[in-house]
Every structure is written in structure tokens, then in C-alpha cells.
Scaffold this motif. Structure first.
Motif, PDB file in Angstrom:
ATOM      1  N   ALA A  65       0.829  -1.209   0.000  1.00 35.54           N
ATOM      2  CA  ALA A  65       0.000   0.000   0.000  1.00 35.54           C
ATOM      3  C   ALA A  65       0.863   1.259   0.000  1.00 35.54           C
ATOM      4  O   ALA A  65       0.555   2.242  -0.689  1.00 35.54           O
ATOM      5  N   ILE A  66       1.962   1.238   0.758  1.00 34.66           N
ATOM      6  CA  ILE A  66       2.861   2.399   0.822  1.00 34.66           C
ATOM      7  C   ILE A  66       3.493   2.663  -0.542  1.00 34.66           C
ATOM      8  O   ILE A  66       3.537   3.806  -1.018  1.00 34.66           O
ATOM      9  N   VAL A  67       3.983   1.603  -1.184  1.00 30.58           N
ATOM     10  CA  VAL A  67       4.615   1.760  -2.494  1.00 30.58           C
ATOM     11  C   VAL A  67       3.588   2.206  -3.535  1.00 30.58           C
ATOM     12  O   VAL A  67       3.852   3.112  -4.343  1.00 30.58           O
ATOM     13  N   ALA A  68       2.398   1.592  -3.521  1.00 24.95           N
ATOM     14  CA  ALA A  68       1.360   1.949  -4.483  1.00 24.95           C
ATOM     15  C   ALA A  68       0.930   3.406  -4.317  1.00 24.95           C
ATOM     16  O   ALA A  68       0.700   4.127  -5.298  1.00 24.95           O
ATOM     17  N   ALA A  69       0.832   3.853  -3.058  1.00 22.19           N
ATOM     18  CA  ALA A  69       0.433   5.239  -2.815  1.00 22.19           C
ATOM     19  C   ALA A  69       1.462   6.219  -3.362  1.00 22.19           C
ATOM     20  O   ALA A  69       1.115   7.280  -3.890  1.00 22.19           O
ATOM     21  N   ARG A  70       2.739   5.870  -3.250  1.00 20.13           N
ATOM     22  CA  ARG A  70       3.782   6.743  -3.783  1.00 20.13           C
ATOM     23  C   ARG A  70       3.785   6.759  -5.305  1.00 20.13           C
ATOM     24  O   ARG A  70       3.979   7.807  -5.934  1.00 20.13           O
ATOM     25  N   LEU A  71       3.558   5.600  -5.917  1.00 23.74           N
ATOM     26  CA  LEU A  71       3.655   5.510  -7.369  1.00 23.74           C
ATOM     27  C   LEU A  71       2.419   6.043  -8.088  1.00 23.74           C
ATOM     28  O   LEU A  71       2.539   6.683  -9.151  1.00 23.74           O
ATOM     29  N   TRP A  72       1.230   5.800  -7.529  1.00 27.85           N
ATOM     30  CA  TRP A  72       0.010   6.056  -8.301  1.00 27.85           C
ATOM     31  C   TRP A  72      -0.989   6.988  -7.638  1.00 27.85           C
ATOM     32  O   TRP A  72      -1.940   7.425  -8.294  1.00 27.85           O
ATOM     33  N   TYR A  73      -0.816   7.303  -6.359  1.00 26.77           N
ATOM     34  CA  TYR A  73      -1.813   8.166  -5.719  1.00 26.77           C
ATOM     35  C   TYR A  73      -1.548   9.621  -6.112  1.00 26.77           C
ATOM     36  O   TYR A  73      -0.418  10.107  -5.997  1.00 26.77           O
ATOM     37  N   PRO A  74      -2.564  10.345  -6.584  1.00 28.71           N
ATOM     38  CA  PRO A  74      -2.336  11.719  -7.055  1.00 28.71           C
ATOM     39  C   PRO A  74      -1.909  12.649  -5.925  1.00 28.71           C
ATOM     40  O   PRO A  74      -2.474  12.621  -4.836  1.00 28.71           O
ATOM     41  N   ASP A  75      -0.913  13.491  -6.208  1.00 27.83           N
ATOM     42  CA  ASP A  75      -0.426  14.428  -5.200  1.00 27.83           C
ATOM     43  C   ASP A  75      -1.467  15.485  -4.849  1.00 27.83           C
ATOM     44  O   ASP A  75      -1.462  16.018  -3.730  1.00 27.83           O
ATOM     45  N   ASP A  76      -2.360  15.791  -5.793  1.00 27.79           N
ATOM     46  CA  ASP A  76      -3.344  16.853  -5.562  1.00 27.79           C
ATOM     47  C   ASP A  76      -4.715  16.304  -5.179  1.00 27.79           C
ATOM     48  O   ASP A  76      -5.730  17.019  -5.281  1.00 27.79           O
ATOM     49  N   ALA A  77      -4.776  15.054  -4.738  1.00 33.18           N
ATOM     50  CA  ALA A  77      -6.057  14.467  -4.350  1.00 33.18           C
ATOM     51  C   ALA A  77      -6.618  15.187  -3.124  1.00 33.18           C
ATOM     52  O   ALA A  77      -5.879  15.702  -2.279  1.00 33.18           O
ATOM     53  N   GLY A 252       9.204   7.101   0.295  1.00 34.18           N
ATOM     54  CA  GLY A 252       8.911   8.399   0.895  1.00 34.18           C
ATOM     55  C   GLY A 252       7.915   8.368   2.026  1.00 34.18           C
ATOM     56  O   GLY A 252       7.394   9.414   2.426  1.00 34.18           O
ATOM     57  N   ALA A 253       7.626   7.165   2.575  1.00 36.78           N
ATOM     58  CA  ALA A 253       6.678   7.098   3.686  1.00 36.78           C
ATOM     59  C   ALA A 253       7.217   7.852   4.895  1.00 36.78           C
ATOM     60  O   ALA A 253       6.467   8.489   5.638  1.00 36.78           O
ATOM     61  N   TRP A 254       8.510   7.784   5.125  1.00 36.65           N
ATOM     62  CA  TRP A 254       9.197   8.578   6.137  1.00 36.65           C
ATOM     63  C   TRP A 254      10.649   8.694   5.702  1.00 36.65           C
ATOM     64  O   TRP A 254      11.110   7.950   4.844  1.00 36.65           O
ATOM     65  N   ILE A 255      11.361   9.646   6.273  1.00 37.73           N
ATOM     66  CA  ILE A 255      12.775   9.804   5.940  1.00 37.73           C
ATOM     67  C   ILE A 255      13.568  10.085   7.207  1.00 37.73           C
ATOM     68  O   ILE A 255      13.051  10.652   8.181  1.00 37.73           O
ATOM     69  N   TYR A 256      14.825   9.682   7.169  1.00 40.57           N
ATOM     70  CA  TYR A 256      15.768  10.022   8.231  1.00 40.57           C
ATOM     71  C   TYR A 256      16.484  11.322   7.856  1.00 40.57           C
ATOM     72  O   TYR A 256      16.512  11.706   6.677  1.00 40.57           O
ATOM     73  N   PRO A 257      17.070  12.017   8.827  1.00 40.16           N
ATOM     74  CA  PRO A 257      17.731  13.295   8.519  1.00 40.16           C
ATOM     75  C   PRO A 257      18.774  13.196   7.406  1.00 40.16           C
ATOM     76  O   PRO A 257      18.895  14.118   6.585  1.00 40.16           O
ATOM     77  N   ASP A 258      19.527  12.080   7.337  1.00 36.06           N
ATOM     78  CA  ASP A 258      20.556  11.972   6.302  1.00 36.06           C
ATOM     79  C   ASP A 258      19.982  11.646   4.925  1.00 36.06           C
ATOM     80  O   ASP A 258      20.720  11.537   3.945  1.00 36.06           O
ATOM     81  N   GLN A 259      18.640  11.494   4.834  1.00 41.08           N
ATOM     82  CA  GLN A 259      17.992  11.250   3.552  1.00 41.08           C
ATOM     83  C   GLN A 259      17.256  12.495   3.042  1.00 41.08           C
ATOM     84  O   GLN A 259      16.585  12.437   2.013  1.00 41.08           O
ATOM     85  N   ALA A 260      17.398  13.619   3.766  1.00 45.67           N
ATOM     86  CA  ALA A 260      16.648  14.831   3.410  1.00 45.67           C
ATOM     87  C   ALA A 260      17.041  15.366   2.040  1.00 45.67           C
ATOM     88  O   ALA A 260      16.207  15.922   1.314  1.00 45.67           O
ATOM     89  N   ASP A 261      18.306  15.199   1.653  1.00 41.17           N
ATOM     90  CA  ASP A 261      18.781  15.707   0.364  1.00 41.17           C
ATOM     91  C   ASP A 261      18.734  14.658  -0.740  1.00 41.17           C
ATOM     92  O   ASP A 261      19.228  14.882  -1.844  1.00 41.17           O
ATOM     93  N   GLY A 262      18.171  13.509  -0.476  1.00 42.97           N
ATOM     94  CA  GLY A 262      18.090  12.430  -1.462  1.00 42.97           C
ATOM     95  C   GLY A 262      18.182  11.081  -0.767  1.00 42.97           C
ATOM     96  O   GLY A 262      18.883  10.936   0.245  1.00 42.97           O
ATOM     97  N   TRP A 263      17.440  10.120  -1.309  1.00 43.33           N
ATOM     98  CA  TRP A 263      17.378   8.814  -0.649  1.00 43.33           C
ATOM     99  C   TRP A 263      18.728   8.108  -0.686  1.00 43.33           C
ATOM    100  O   TRP A 263      19.473   8.180  -1.675  1.00 43.33           O
TER     101      TRP A 263
END
Length: 312
Positions: A65-77, A252-263
Motif C-alpha cells: 500500500a505504501i509503495v502503491a500510494a507513492r507511485l500512483w496516488y495523485p499528489d493533488d487528491a 517516501g513514507a518517512w525519511i531520516y535526517p541523512d535522507q533529506a537531500d536524497g534517498w
């Protein structure tokens, strides 16, 4: 062939899907009884993989569900992505109960781990250990409510493997001692922000407690018992949780501080954190399934040579 409730090894009833897997394995193993050991080993390995996959069903559904939401869920929903994930997580849990994929007894442990995880999430996001997207209304402070289901997925896996593989334990440590260490682990997740970090001391205590403990399991009730040091099993589960965490942060479900500039890959040091957190889950599961010793001497499996060397 259905489990015989009069037999101690089969008191933990299978769910309907688990029963179908077990029946399929029984038919295949019976058909291969006259075959070579290679074919029998292949079927047994297939059953092991199927049961492990089934034990992970809650976590796999959440990760999907997390991966599907990132790939296909509209950002402006209209409905924020994080709120959609909360609804998806609740739906998954309801379906698990409706289709009897979890028992009510197991659900209590999963819900307790849900609460334990959510409380820690609220604190950790507040101190900046990691962060989530800021949209959505179904949240407590900075924590979307679906995060508790990710912790619950670990609890779900633990209760399932206890049942699916009929786990037994040689020299399991006293339950009071495991509970004390688990409480110390949970407290340290908070206190290390203000006091010296005790994770390595706690890791050493886990090692001392479980060093002599051996886990016995079987892939099917007609197959021999297998065994391995329980610490190796713990490390293996922590490794796969770390892999799932990398997938979650990449989505992109969550990020750590060292991932703020890129995964980037989650630090391997997180393996220690996940192993320690998993010990809390192990202790909670023992409230539902008390660790059982092997029922008879003949159930003691022959340990493979490489595991004998690892366990000393």
C-alpha cells in the motif's frame, strides 16, 4: 488431513488458508514418500517459503500500500496520501479479522504493539529522529496513524510463525528476565536522547539471555523437527525488517535526517535498533503463546554442522 486437537503439537488451530497450505503439503509429501530425498527436500523448502510468506501477509500488504500510494496516488487528491494509507491499513486489518486470518487472541498482542509503536513514534518525530509528510488530518502530532500498523505488522508476523511452525524452545530464558530487558529496551529508545545510550549493554543482555536457547520448528507436521540458535533467527528477522525499511523510505513514507537531500540506504546500525525493538515484540507474543519445551526427546532435531559451530 486436519490437525488433531488431542495432539499437543496441533492445538494451535490453523486459519482456513493455513489449513489449505498444510493439506497441500501433506498430499505432496505423501506422493513423494517413495521419491528421492532431493524431491522431498524441495517440497519441504517450498512449504517453508509459503508459510514464511503467509506469516508476512500483514506487513507485505502494508508495504504494498505504501509503495502503491507513492507511485500512483495523485499528489493533488482531496484526501491526503497519508490519510488514504490510514484507511488502507484499517481496511487490511478488518479484512484479516473478517476472513479469520487472525484470531481475537492474537489481535490483542498486535494492538498492544500498535500502541507501543505509536507512542514511540510521537516522541521520536518530536525530537527529529525521522519525519513524515506534513499533510493529512488522521494523525497524532506529526505521526500519521498508519505508522502504528507498521509496528503491528511485526507483531502479526511473530504470532503467525509461532503457530505455523509449531515453535518449541530448548533452554528458553525466564519470562520475567526477558520482560525486564524488553522494558529496558523500550525505555532506552526514549532516555538515550538525554542519558548515555545503553543499546550495546542491552544488546549484550539479549545475547546473554538467549545464548543457550535453541529454537525447534517443523515445516509440516509429518516432517522432522529442525533447529537453530534463536539468536540467528532474531538476526534474520531484523535483517528483513531493515530491507522493508529501505523500501518504505525509498517510497517516501518517512525519511531520516541523512535522507533529506536524497534517498540513500538506511544505516546498517539500524539493524541493532530493529533487533532490540523486535525483542519487545517477542516478549509480547509470549503472553499469547508461552514458549514450550520439546515434548519428547525424540523431537530434538539434529542440528546442521554449520549451526553447531555457530552456537558453540
Amino acid at each position: 488431513m486436519s490437525p488433531d486437537p488431542s495432539r499437543p503439537d496441533e492445538r494451535r488451530a490453523f486459519t482456513p488458508v493455513e489449513q489449505r497450505i498444510d493439506d497441500w503439503a501433506s498430499r505432496r509429501l505423501d506422493a513423494l514418500a517413495a521419491g528421492g530425498p532431493g524431491r522431498r527436500a524441495l517440497v519441504e523448502f517450498s512449504v517453508f517459503v509459503l508459510k514464511q510468506a503467509w506469516a508476512c501477509i500483514f506487513g507485505a500488504a502494508m508495504l504494498g500500500a505504501i509503495v502503491a500510494a507513492r507511485l500512483w496516488y495523485p499528489d493533488d487528491a482531496v484526501l491526503a496520501r497519508s490519510d488514504a494509507l490510514v484507511i488502507a491499513a484499517v481496511t487490511i486489518q478488518i479484512l484479516m479479522l473478517v476472513f479469520r486470518l487472525e484470531s481475537g487472541r492474537e489481535l490483542w498482542v498486535i494492538l498492544l504493539f500498535h500502541v507501543v509503536g505509536t507512542v514511540m513514534e510521537i516522541f521520536k518525530t518530536d525530537v527529529g529522529s525521522w519525519s513524515y509528510e506534513g499533510d493529512g488530518v488522521l494523525r497524532i502530532a506529526a505521526v500519521p496513524l498508519y505508522t502504528g500498523f507498521m509496528y503491528a505488522a511485526v507483531g502479526s508476523y511473530m504470532v503467525r510463525v509461532f503457530r505455523l511452525f509449531e515453535l518449541r524452545f530448548d533452554r528458553y530464558p525466564p519470562l520475567w528476565a526477558t520482560a525486564v530487558v524488553a522494558a529496558g529496551i523500550y525505555a532506552n529508545f526514549f532516555s538515550h536522547h538525554y542519558l548515555p545510550d545503553a543499546r550495546w549493554v542491552l544488546l549484550a543482555l539479549v545475547g546473554l539471555l538467549y545464548a543457550r536457547c535453541t529454537m525447534l520448528f517443523r515445516n509440516h507436521r509429518t516432517r522432522p523437527w529442525r533447529r537453530m540458535p534463536v539468536l540467528i533467527a532474531f538476526a534474520g528477522v531484523a535483517f528483513f525488517i531493515w530491507i522493508a525499511e529501505n523500501i518504505g523510505t525509498a517510497a517516501g513514507a518517512w525519511i531520516y535526517p541523512d535522507q533529506a537531500d536524497g534517498w540513500q540506504l538506511v544505516s546498517l546500525s539500524k539493524l541493532v535498533s530493529w533487533l532490540l525493538l523486535m525483542m519487545i515484540s517477542v516478549v509480547l507474543v509470549t503472553f499469547v503463546y508461552r514458549p514450550r519445551a520439546p515434548d519428547a526427546p525424540e523431537e530434538r532435531a539434529e542440528e546442521p554442522a554449520f549451526l553447531r559451530r555457530l552456537s558453540g
